[in-house]
Design a protein around this motif. Sequence first.
Motif, mmCIF file in Angstrom:
data_model
loop_
_atom_site.group_PDB
_atom_site.id
_atom_site.type_symbol
_atom_site.label_atom_id
_atom_site.label_comp_id
_atom_site.label_asym_id
_atom_site.label_seq_id
_atom_site.Cartn_x
_atom_site.Cartn_y
_atom_site.Cartn_z
ATOM 1 N N ALA A 302 0.768 -0.964 -0.091
ATOM 2 C CA ALA A 302 -0.381 0.350 -0.079
ATOM 3 C C ALA A 302 0.445 1.010 0.006
ATOM 4 O O ALA A 302 0.053 1.961 -0.821
ATOM 5 C CB ALA A 302 -1.344 0.111 0.765
ATOM 6 N N ALA A 303 1.778 0.988 0.435
ATOM 7 C CA ALA A 303 2.795 2.522 0.942
ATOM 8 C C ALA A 303 4.296 2.451 -0.802
ATOM 9 O O ALA A 303 3.391 4.134 -1.136
ATOM 10 C CB ALA A 303 4.065 2.424 2.316
ATOM 11 N N PHE A 304 4.008 1.377 -1.063
ATOM 12 C CA PHE A 304 4.402 1.462 -2.201
ATOM 13 C C PHE A 304 3.629 1.964 -3.666
ATOM 14 O O PHE A 304 4.221 2.977 -4.158
ATOM 15 C CB PHE A 304 5.281 0.727 -2.514
ATOM 16 C CG PHE A 304 5.762 0.122 -3.888
ATOM 17 C CD1 PHE A 304 7.231 0.965 -4.516
ATOM 18 C CD2 PHE A 304 4.507 -0.608 -5.383
ATOM 19 C CE1 PHE A 304 7.220 0.487 -5.566
ATOM 20 C CE2 PHE A 304 5.503 -0.363 -6.891
ATOM 21 C CZ PHE A 304 7.170 0.301 -6.532
ATOM 22 N N VAL A 305 2.154 1.886 -3.270
ATOM 23 C CA VAL A 305 1.142 1.654 -4.773
ATOM 24 C C VAL A 305 0.881 3.300 -4.566
ATOM 25 O O VAL A 305 0.529 4.031 -5.101
ATOM 26 C CB VAL A 305 0.649 0.824 -4.516
ATOM 27 C CG1 VAL A 305 -0.281 2.050 -5.819
ATOM 28 C CG2 VAL A 305 1.128 -0.118 -5.415
ATOM 29 N N PHE A 306 1.056 3.931 -2.838
ATOM 30 C CA PHE A 306 0.262 5.398 -2.721
ATOM 31 C C PHE A 306 1.040 5.843 -2.486
ATOM 32 O O PHE A 306 0.631 7.507 -2.797
ATOM 33 C CB PHE A 306 -1.162 5.101 -1.878
ATOM 34 C CG PHE A 306 -2.101 4.473 -2.918
ATOM 35 C CD1 PHE A 306 -2.960 4.603 -3.806
ATOM 36 C CD2 PHE A 306 -2.372 3.011 -1.981
ATOM 37 C CE1 PHE A 306 -3.736 3.763 -3.378
ATOM 38 C CE2 PHE A 306 -3.167 2.563 -1.984
ATOM 39 C CZ PHE A 306 -4.250 2.733 -3.223
ATOM 40 N N LEU A 307 1.953 5.843 -2.445
ATOM 41 C CA LEU A 307 3.355 7.344 -2.369
ATOM 42 C C LEU A 307 3.620 7.444 -3.339
ATOM 43 O O LEU A 307 4.407 6.730 -3.870
ATOM 44 C CB LEU A 307 4.345 6.654 -0.872
ATOM 45 C CG LEU A 307 3.901 6.709 0.341
ATOM 46 C CD1 LEU A 307 4.461 6.328 1.606
ATOM 47 C CD2 LEU A 307 3.151 8.228 1.594
ATOM 48 N N PRO A 308 4.492 9.152 -3.159
ATOM 49 C CA PRO A 308 4.814 9.497 -4.727
ATOM 50 C C PRO A 308 7.005 8.230 -4.339
ATOM 51 O O PRO A 308 6.734 7.423 -3.932
ATOM 52 C CB PRO A 308 5.867 10.868 -4.312
ATOM 53 C CG PRO A 308 5.013 10.988 -2.947
ATOM 54 C CD PRO A 308 4.888 9.985 -2.075
ATOM 55 N N LYS A 309 7.004 7.805 -5.702
ATOM 56 C CA LYS A 309 7.584 6.568 -6.408
ATOM 57 C C LYS A 309 9.634 7.763 -6.670
ATOM 58 O O LYS A 309 8.858 8.718 -7.846
ATOM 59 C CB LYS A 309 7.494 6.665 -7.711
ATOM 60 C CG LYS A 309 6.065 6.268 -7.024
ATOM 61 C CD LYS A 309 6.686 4.236 -7.262
ATOM 62 C CE LYS A 309 4.391 3.943 -7.152
ATOM 63 N NZ LYS A 309 3.714 4.840 -6.515
#
Length: 411
Positions: A302-309
């Motif tokens: 969830a953190a990977f998908v929804f936080l800036p890359k």
Amino acid sequence: MADNRAGWLWLLPAMVAATLIMGAALGTRQSFGLYIAPFSFDHGVPVTLIAFAIALHNLVWGLSQPLAGAAADRWGGAPVVGVGALFYAAGLALSALRPEGSMLILGLGLLVGLGVSCTSFGVVMTAVGKAVTPERRSMAMGLASAGGSAGQALLVPLAQAVDAGWGMAASLLVLAAIILVTAPLGLLLDRRRPAGPVVVKAAMAPPPTTLRTALAEAGGHAGYRMLTLGFFTCGFQLAFILTHLPGYLVLCQMPAGLAATALAAIGLFNMGGSWLCGWLGGRYRQPQVLGWLYLVRGGAIAAFVFLPKSEVSVLLFAAVMGVLWLGTVPLTSGLVARLFGARHLGALFGVCFLSHQIGAFLGSWAGGLVFDLTGSYTPVWIATVVMGLAAAALHFPIDDRPVARPAYAGP
């Protein structure tokens, strides 16, 4: 302390054999993505057909795993590993020498699927579990899984180097030779720990169970059913990430080559993660460790998908996922052994692993299908998060007390 050290030294040959066999088997299948371009561009095979052949071996692996595990329970790991290595090598050789559609389905799909079911977790890992005391089982399985991950990290670069220098056919044939070379190591898997003092009188020993009875007993156990359902989530998450992370990073406009670095980082951190999960499973209740593993994995996704890359966030995600990647295997197989004993461990874990591989097949397929329909991977990423939370909810309440069996007065 001396007895403990002697026990581990006695187990060392089986551990080394398990590491090398699984490293060869799993490292080889990790390299299949390298051959998509050569099969397609050099031999004109449609990419969808190549992808189907690669996905098919996951499904065949899952379907044949209970049978391979039951065969190892009955005849030992050595003959099963030997037969599986022949299937595996034949599938690779067939794909190298006849790189065309139907032969790829037969080779990379059917034969490799049968081969890897005989040379990986359900046979090799359970053999290690049977060779040790229950107190050491989780740690031993974690060490074997960690060693197998090291083999994966070595074989993928080797396959790529041979492919670049001598071509795809030579690369596949080299991998086939490595599989065959490790096959005789199966003879070391059937070592049994020396007999200890008899604690329970023979007249009070639990009756031996048949495979049919063991399957019925497991099928009626609520904890085993929840464990099997949870393992489906593991297969779905891992296969989706392994197959579609590179394409997702391209959509996120990440630098070229970052996907390969991220996948390599997953394999690297998996070595320590498998050992850590095995160690935790030996110190704490395995259902609780599994529940937290799925919960943390869902949170990391969830953190990977929804936080800036960024490059840092991608590599951090890869590191976290690597720690959690295959830690479910020693924990799940160890919990099955705790519940039902080691006599039919190969078959009972094989049924759980079938659920895992059905999830893997669907994870790979669903990612491509949803992207074709929507132009986005986000719905499947969200599904992996929800499934992780559901798997955690399934594992926390599992009753891990060994199944009670009535005593009997002898044959």
